[in-house]
Design an enzyme around this catalytic site. Structure first.
Site, mmCIF file in Angstrom:
data_model
loop_
_atom_site.group_PDB
_atom_site.id
_atom_site.type_symbol
_atom_site.label_atom_id
_atom_site.label_comp_id
_atom_site.label_asym_id
_atom_site.label_seq_id
_atom_site.Cartn_x
_atom_site.Cartn_y
_atom_site.Cartn_z
ATOM 1 N N LYS A 127 12.500 1.217 0.056
ATOM 2 C CA LYS A 127 11.127 1.500 0.479
ATOM 3 C C LYS A 127 10.766 2.892 -0.020
ATOM 4 O O LYS A 127 11.469 3.862 0.273
ATOM 5 C CB LYS A 127 11.020 1.422 1.997
ATOM 6 C CG LYS A 127 9.621 1.728 2.525
ATOM 7 C CD LYS A 127 9.589 1.590 4.037
ATOM 8 C CE LYS A 127 8.218 1.904 4.600
ATOM 9 N NZ LYS A 127 8.208 1.773 6.072
ATOM 10 N N LYS A 136 9.583 -2.403 -1.322
ATOM 11 C CA LYS A 136 8.243 -2.068 -0.865
ATOM 12 C C LYS A 136 7.831 -0.739 -1.454
ATOM 13 O O LYS A 136 8.617 0.212 -1.354
ATOM 14 C CB LYS A 136 8.235 -1.985 0.672
ATOM 15 C CG LYS A 136 6.887 -1.618 1.272
ATOM 16 C CD LYS A 136 6.970 -1.514 2.793
ATOM 17 C CE LYS A 136 5.589 -1.170 3.349
ATOM 18 N NZ LYS A 136 5.590 -1.038 4.810
HETATM 19 ZN ZN LIG Z 1 8.322 3.770 10.208
#
Ligand SMILES: [Zn+2]
Length: 330
Positions: free
Chosen positions: A198, A251
């Protein structure tokens, strides 16, 4: 070799094109994010994400029945609690906003899978993803103190009936900590989808309005990844696989198609999700509203590219529209 080899031959007829299409989208590819807020009353429109609302629990039943009827298999929940504090107490409570929402959804649409985001940024008054401490004059999220409350949060979701938990805070060791807590509480069957790679991305802008989770100071660069790094993503996912992640996630998606591809190539045996994030959604919506892009064609192209890159499932705010469009072409 040309002129013997002519690739245009198989593009001439729509049936030929559909027979040899390498990547197909289906409703089962999608997970739809939902934002659930405390209290009762009107749905709150999220201005930067047209068509999306903060829903109170009373509005969930109608929404999830519509989602299930479209053939979308799963939702992922984000919560907006009534009270935020330094340690995100609502997040670990059995009567917190997420456990309430999980129970309501399971009642209203038993066939729908309920995935819960496991993180603290929506629940802390400072907006960071865990417990914040000051060490040597530097304020930062305390990794190991946060692991303990992540485990408690996951167990609260499991007790409420979540089908899967999805830790998103990029804490080192989060998958193992959550696995240990779930197993200890009798939930060894519950899968973990790890936000393994992420990035600290500008594309999360609209989400922060939606989830009211903007950090009140600093940023998330001490725990989320540098957008410049792809090799590091492979180390992140390797660790999460070893810690017991059942699914991996990259992501955002659109600026990270190479990362999706690399992760899938490195771990073809592990299911992979990609998060088509709020900023990616908002860009398409804004351009379509101006008449600059065809929303349907652009969206389906974006989603196809994410799947082509290697994602098995896509978390997307366009899930409902995409299902309607896909049904339309049949
Ligand atoms: Zn968070």
């Amino acid at each position: 070799m040309f002129p013997t080899t002519r690739l245009r031959r198989l593009r001439q007829h729509p049936q030929l094109r559909s027979m040899f299409r390498e990547t197909e989208l289906a409703p089962t590819d999608f997970i739809l994010p939902l934002f659930v807020r405390f209290g009762r009353g009107e749905r709150v429109l999220i201005s930067s994400m047209p068509g999306h609302f903060q829903l109170t629990v009373e509005h969930l039943a109608a929404e999830v029945r519509e989602i299930a009827a479209l053939g979308i298999p799963a939702v992922i929940l984000f919560g907006i609690p009534e009270h935020k504090d330094a340690v995100g107490s609502d997040a670990t409570s059995d009567s917190g906003i997420i456990p309430q929402a999980v129970r309501a959804i399971r009642d209203a649409a038993p066939e729908l899978l309920v995935i819960t985001d496991v993180c603290f940024c929506e629940f802390t008054d400072h907006g960071h993803c865990g417990i914040v401490v000051e060490k040597q004059g530097r304020t930062d999220v305390d990794n190991d103190a946060t692991l303990e409350i992540l485990g408690r949060q996951a167990v609260a979701h499991a007790r409420a009936g979540a089908h899967m938990v999805a830790p998103s805070g990029m804490m080192d060791g989060m998958v193992r900590a959550i696995r240990t807590s779930l197993d200890g509480a009798g939930f060894s069957h519950l899968p973990i989808m790890s936000y393994a790679a992420k990035y600290a991305s500008a594309f999360y802008g609209p989400f922060r309005e939606a989830a009211e989770s903007a950090p009140q100071f600093g940023d998330r660069r001490t725990y989320q990844m540098d957008p410049a790094n792809a090799r590091e993503a492979l180390r992140e996912v390797q660790l999460d696989v070893e810690e017991g992640a059942d699914l991996l996630m990259v992501k955002p998606a659109l600026s990270y198609l190479d990362v999706i591809h690399r992760v899938k190539s490195a771990h073809p045996e592990v299911p992979l999700a990609a998060y088509n994030v709020s900023g990616e959604f908002a860009m398409v919506k804004a351009a379509a509203a101006n008449g600059w892009l065809d929303e349907r064609r652009t969206t389906l192209e974006v989603l196809t590219s994410i799947k082509r890159a290697g994602a098995d499932v896509i978390i997307t705010y366009h899930a409902k529209e995409a299902c309607r469009w896909l049904a339309d072409t049949l």
